[in-house]
Design a protein around this motif. Structure first.
Motif, mmCIF file in Angstrom:
data_model
loop_
_atom_site.group_PDB
_atom_site.id
_atom_site.type_symbol
_atom_site.label_atom_id
_atom_site.label_comp_id
_atom_site.label_asym_id
_atom_site.label_seq_id
_atom_site.Cartn_x
_atom_site.Cartn_y
_atom_site.Cartn_z
ATOM 1 N N THR A 294 0.841 -1.190 0.000
ATOM 2 C CA THR A 294 0.000 0.000 0.000
ATOM 3 C C THR A 294 0.878 1.242 0.000
ATOM 4 O O THR A 294 1.871 1.311 0.735
ATOM 5 C CB THR A 294 -0.909 0.023 1.243
ATOM 6 O OG1 THR A 294 -1.695 -1.165 1.250
ATOM 7 C CG2 THR A 294 -1.830 1.232 1.233
ATOM 8 N N SER A 295 0.539 2.199 -0.807
ATOM 9 C CA SER A 295 1.341 3.418 -0.918
ATOM 10 C C SER A 295 1.328 4.191 0.397
ATOM 11 O O SER A 295 0.261 4.434 0.967
ATOM 12 C CB SER A 295 0.790 4.319 -2.034
ATOM 13 O OG SER A 295 0.821 3.652 -3.280
ATOM 14 N N LEU B 72 -0.138 15.189 3.616
ATOM 15 C CA LEU B 72 -1.506 14.673 3.486
ATOM 16 C C LEU B 72 -1.750 13.554 4.490
ATOM 17 O O LEU B 72 -2.581 12.657 4.272
ATOM 18 C CB LEU B 72 -1.743 14.156 2.063
ATOM 19 C CG LEU B 72 -1.441 15.121 0.919
ATOM 20 C CD1 LEU B 72 -1.620 14.408 -0.429
ATOM 21 C CD2 LEU B 72 -2.353 16.347 0.992
ATOM 22 N N ALA B 73 -1.070 13.605 5.616
ATOM 23 C CA ALA B 73 -1.026 12.479 6.551
ATOM 24 C C ALA B 73 -2.393 12.068 7.085
ATOM 25 O O ALA B 73 -2.590 10.920 7.492
ATOM 26 C CB ALA B 73 -0.094 12.814 7.718
ATOM 27 N N ARG B 74 -3.355 12.975 7.079
ATOM 28 C CA ARG B 74 -4.647 12.654 7.692
ATOM 29 C C ARG B 74 -5.703 12.213 6.669
ATOM 30 O O ARG B 74 -6.880 12.119 6.995
ATOM 31 C CB ARG B 74 -5.147 13.841 8.514
ATOM 32 C CG ARG B 74 -4.263 14.101 9.741
ATOM 33 C CD ARG B 74 -4.719 15.301 10.535
ATOM 34 N NE ARG B 74 -6.045 15.089 11.113
ATOM 35 C CZ ARG B 74 -6.717 16.035 11.786
ATOM 36 N NH1 ARG B 74 -6.195 17.245 11.939
ATOM 37 N NH2 ARG B 74 -7.904 15.777 12.286
ATOM 38 N N LEU B 75 -5.267 11.921 5.448
ATOM 39 C CA LEU B 75 -6.214 11.381 4.464
ATOM 40 C C LEU B 75 -6.905 10.106 4.965
ATOM 41 O O LEU B 75 -8.120 9.951 4.786
ATOM 42 C CB LEU B 75 -5.512 11.111 3.140
ATOM 43 C CG LEU B 75 -5.332 12.297 2.183
ATOM 44 C CD1 LEU B 75 -4.556 11.851 0.947
ATOM 45 C CD2 LEU B 75 -6.674 12.899 1.780
ATOM 46 N N PRO B 76 -6.184 9.151 5.613
ATOM 47 C CA PRO B 76 -6.886 7.965 6.129
ATOM 48 C C PRO B 76 -7.948 8.309 7.164
ATOM 49 O O PRO B 76 -8.995 7.653 7.221
ATOM 50 C CB PRO B 76 -5.747 7.140 6.745
ATOM 51 C CG PRO B 76 -4.520 7.557 5.993
ATOM 52 C CD PRO B 76 -4.718 9.018 5.738
ATOM 53 N N LEU C 278 -7.521 4.697 -1.227
ATOM 54 C CA LEU C 278 -6.181 4.847 -0.681
ATOM 55 C C LEU C 278 -5.382 3.550 -0.774
ATOM 56 O O LEU C 278 -4.155 3.586 -0.905
ATOM 57 C CB LEU C 278 -6.255 5.324 0.771
ATOM 58 C CG LEU C 278 -6.784 6.747 0.987
ATOM 59 C CD1 LEU C 278 -6.769 7.106 2.461
ATOM 60 C CD2 LEU C 278 -5.976 7.769 0.179
ATOM 61 N N ARG C 279 -6.071 2.414 -0.714
ATOM 62 C CA ARG C 279 -5.372 1.131 -0.853
ATOM 63 C C ARG C 279 -4.877 0.919 -2.288
ATOM 64 O O ARG C 279 -3.874 0.232 -2.500
ATOM 65 C CB ARG C 279 -6.293 -0.021 -0.460
ATOM 66 C CG ARG C 279 -6.456 -0.224 1.035
ATOM 67 C CD ARG C 279 -7.322 -1.438 1.321
ATOM 68 N NE ARG C 279 -6.720 -2.650 0.780
ATOM 69 C CZ ARG C 279 -7.399 -3.774 0.529
ATOM 70 N NH1 ARG C 279 -8.712 -3.814 0.740
ATOM 71 N NH2 ARG C 279 -6.784 -4.829 0.059
ATOM 72 N N ASP D 117 -14.760 -6.369 2.324
ATOM 73 C CA ASP D 117 -13.549 -6.522 3.120
ATOM 74 C C ASP D 117 -13.550 -5.386 4.133
ATOM 75 O O ASP D 117 -13.641 -4.213 3.757
ATOM 76 C CB ASP D 117 -12.327 -6.445 2.202
ATOM 77 C CG ASP D 117 -11.019 -6.731 2.926
ATOM 78 O OD1 ASP D 117 -10.930 -6.457 4.137
ATOM 79 O OD2 ASP D 117 -10.070 -7.211 2.278
ATOM 80 N N ALA D 118 -13.461 -5.721 5.425
ATOM 81 C CA ALA D 118 -13.534 -4.689 6.461
ATOM 82 C C ALA D 118 -12.475 -3.617 6.282
ATOM 83 O O ALA D 118 -12.664 -2.466 6.707
ATOM 84 C CB ALA D 118 -13.405 -5.323 7.849
ATOM 85 N N ARG D 119 -11.374 -3.963 5.637
ATOM 86 C CA ARG D 119 -10.328 -2.959 5.404
ATOM 87 C C ARG D 119 -10.819 -1.848 4.478
ATOM 88 O O ARG D 119 -10.251 -0.741 4.477
ATOM 89 C CB ARG D 119 -9.090 -3.617 4.800
ATOM 90 C CG ARG D 119 -8.376 -4.606 5.705
ATOM 91 C CD ARG D 119 -7.245 -5.293 4.968
ATOM 92 N NE ARG D 119 -7.722 -6.019 3.789
ATOM 93 C CZ ARG D 119 -6.921 -6.586 2.889
ATOM 94 N NH1 ARG D 119 -5.604 -6.480 3.025
ATOM 95 N NH2 ARG D 119 -7.422 -7.237 1.855
ATOM 96 N N ASP D 120 -11.841 -2.146 3.680
ATOM 97 C CA ASP D 120 -12.351 -1.170 2.719
ATOM 98 C C ASP D 120 -13.566 -0.415 3.245
ATOM 99 O O ASP D 120 -14.143 0.400 2.522
ATOM 100 C CB ASP D 120 -12.730 -1.863 1.409
ATOM 101 C CG ASP D 120 -11.554 -2.585 0.778
ATOM 102 O OD1 ASP D 120 -10.402 -2.152 1.014
ATOM 103 O OD2 ASP D 120 -11.780 -3.583 0.069
#
Length: 452
Positions: A7-8, A14-18, A55-56, A166-169
């Protein structure tokens, strides 16, 4: 063979994009969504406008290019600043804690745990509660497949397509207990103890707790309880509704929460009444006082305009699932069944009847629907006329920032000022619309119509 996913990394500017991707605030805040879309418009459509999945999948060079773009970084800074101010605004401490239960929530198309209007309304309730800074939490189920996507073939035949998530998404995080382990609660269904895992979604300021039974310690058929929204027959439905109602109360207790109001949005969640009743009976209250104590805390919103739309289960099926629970209540079987018995169909346990017996506030979702519901439920109060029974109404609204077209929002920003979003319930304020130039109002309306 093991697959390795790379994952990039997110550049520091832009650290708070997640964080932006993990709060459903993006579902109504268009500038937040625009950040993700502009990173890669083609990919944005390919991932079906899902910020977390975006983001993934995003190429590192696009992130670095955006981080080096002062215009993009400034837009990002403004969104983060707005979100910080929004979520950190002090909550209202003058209101009781409300726990809102629903089988589905329609927050955004990228989070498929809804099927239609009931879910959209529930999602809008959560968003509006966030905007109003209410003391509010919500409870639901996290489905592995959710509801189907409809496809119509060349012959006009409808096909139901299901896809695993997928819970990651998804914009959810697991909830841990005080010791740092995964928080799980148990619900006994039939002869087995079913373990329930807990997730949390953030909707602005509001926490929505979602449960799923896909736990390794569960039997295969129990892991599938939360597989599909409204999937399977009566047995599958009753198990889902036990997890929602009974498991939902237990998860809030495990979190140390004591709601003053329990809002049952449609009958699917009405089993929470039985769990609250069990709590009161275990403290030594007699049955009548215990049921009244439960009802005084519970509110019920009914949505279905026809009797056939209300969930009802055969007594044999119900007892097979609740056998140990009934013994724990210490009630005679007939008294337990009476909680959901309808005078017109006494052989079924009706979830709407359970809700009517276990709440003191009942409403439909419009003036006309309130009248229809009062007639549907009239035999619950046979001594009074339908128009005089306690069923009232609260007209459905929408969450304006989510559903008002951007062209209209821009028009209102220009004509009324940007604070109209915070004054949606100020009737005096909205008289100003009467003074807007007719030609501007009409031009805006026609512009919107031309785009849809």
């Amino acid at each position: 063979m093991h697959l390795l996913e790379v994952t990039s990394p997110i550049p520091a500017p832009l650290a708070r994009l997640p964080e932006l991707a993990g709060n459903l605030f993006f579902s109504w805040h268009r500038p937040a969504r625009a950040l993700f879309q502009d990173l890669d418009p083609e990919l944005w459509e390919q991932v079906e406008r899902n910020p977390r999945l975006m983001l993934r999948c995003l190429d590192q060079t696009r992130l670095e290019r955006a981080a080096a773009d002062p215009v993009f970084v400034e837009r990002y800074r403004q969104v983060v600043e707005y979100l910080d101010g929004y979520v950190k605004a002090p909550p209202r401490t003058d209101l009781p804690l409300i726990a809102y239960f629903c089988a589905e929530y329609g927050f955004h198309e990228s989070f498929p745990i809804y099927s239609g209007g009931l879910g959209i309304l529930a999602g809008d309730y959560c968003k509006a509660a966030s905007d109003e800074r209410l003391n509010f939490i919500a409870v639901g189920l996290l489905y592995r497949q959710g509801y189907f996507t409809q496809r119509v073939d060349g012959e006009g035949v409808q096909h139901a397509d299901y896809a695993d998530t997928d819970a990651r998404d998804l914009p959810v995080e697991v909830v841990n207990d005080a010791a740092g382990a995964l928080l799980k609660v148990s619900v006994r269904i039939g002869e087995r103890e079913v373990r329930v895992r807990v997730w949390r979604a953030l909707v602005g300021r509001v926490a929505v707790y979602l449960m799923d039974t896909d736990c390794a310690e569960n039997a295969s058929e129990d892991r599938d309880i939360t597989y599909r929204l409204y999937g399977g027959g009566d047995a599958a439905r009753i198990r889902q509704e036990m997890i929602l109602g009974i498991g939902g109360v237990r998860l809030l207790r495990a979190l140390g929460l004591a709601p003053a109001v329990w809002h049952i949005n449609e009958g699917h969640a009405a089993f929470l009444i039985l769990e609250l009743l069990r709590e009161h009976l275990s403290r030594g209250l007699p049955y009548g006082a215990a049921l009244e104590a439960v009802a005084s805390q519970c509110a019920f919103t009914t949505h279905t305009p026809v009797a056939a739309g209300h969930d009802a289960f055969g007594h044999e099926l119900l007892v097979a699932h609740f056998n140990d629970f009934i013994r724990e209540l210490g009630l005679p079987l007939d008294r337990f069944l009476d909680l959901g018995r309808s005078p017109t169909v006494p052989g079924l346990f009706n979830m709407t009847r359970l809700a009517l017996n276990g709440t003191r506030s009942v409403n439909g979702v419009s003036r006309i629907h309130g009248v229809v519901s009062s007639r549907l439920c009239a035999d619950h109060w046979p001594e009074i006329k339908p128009e005089d029974n306690p069923v009232g109404y609260v007209t459905n609204g929408i969450h304006a920032p989510t559903f008002v077209h951007q062209t209209w929002q821009s028009h209102l920003d220009h004509s009324l000022g940007t604070d109209w979003r915070e004054r949606l319930r100020d009737s005096e304020y909205w008289h100003a619309v009467e003074h807007l130039p007719d030609e501007q109002f009409w031009a805006t309306s026609q512009s919107v119509k031309s785009e849809v």
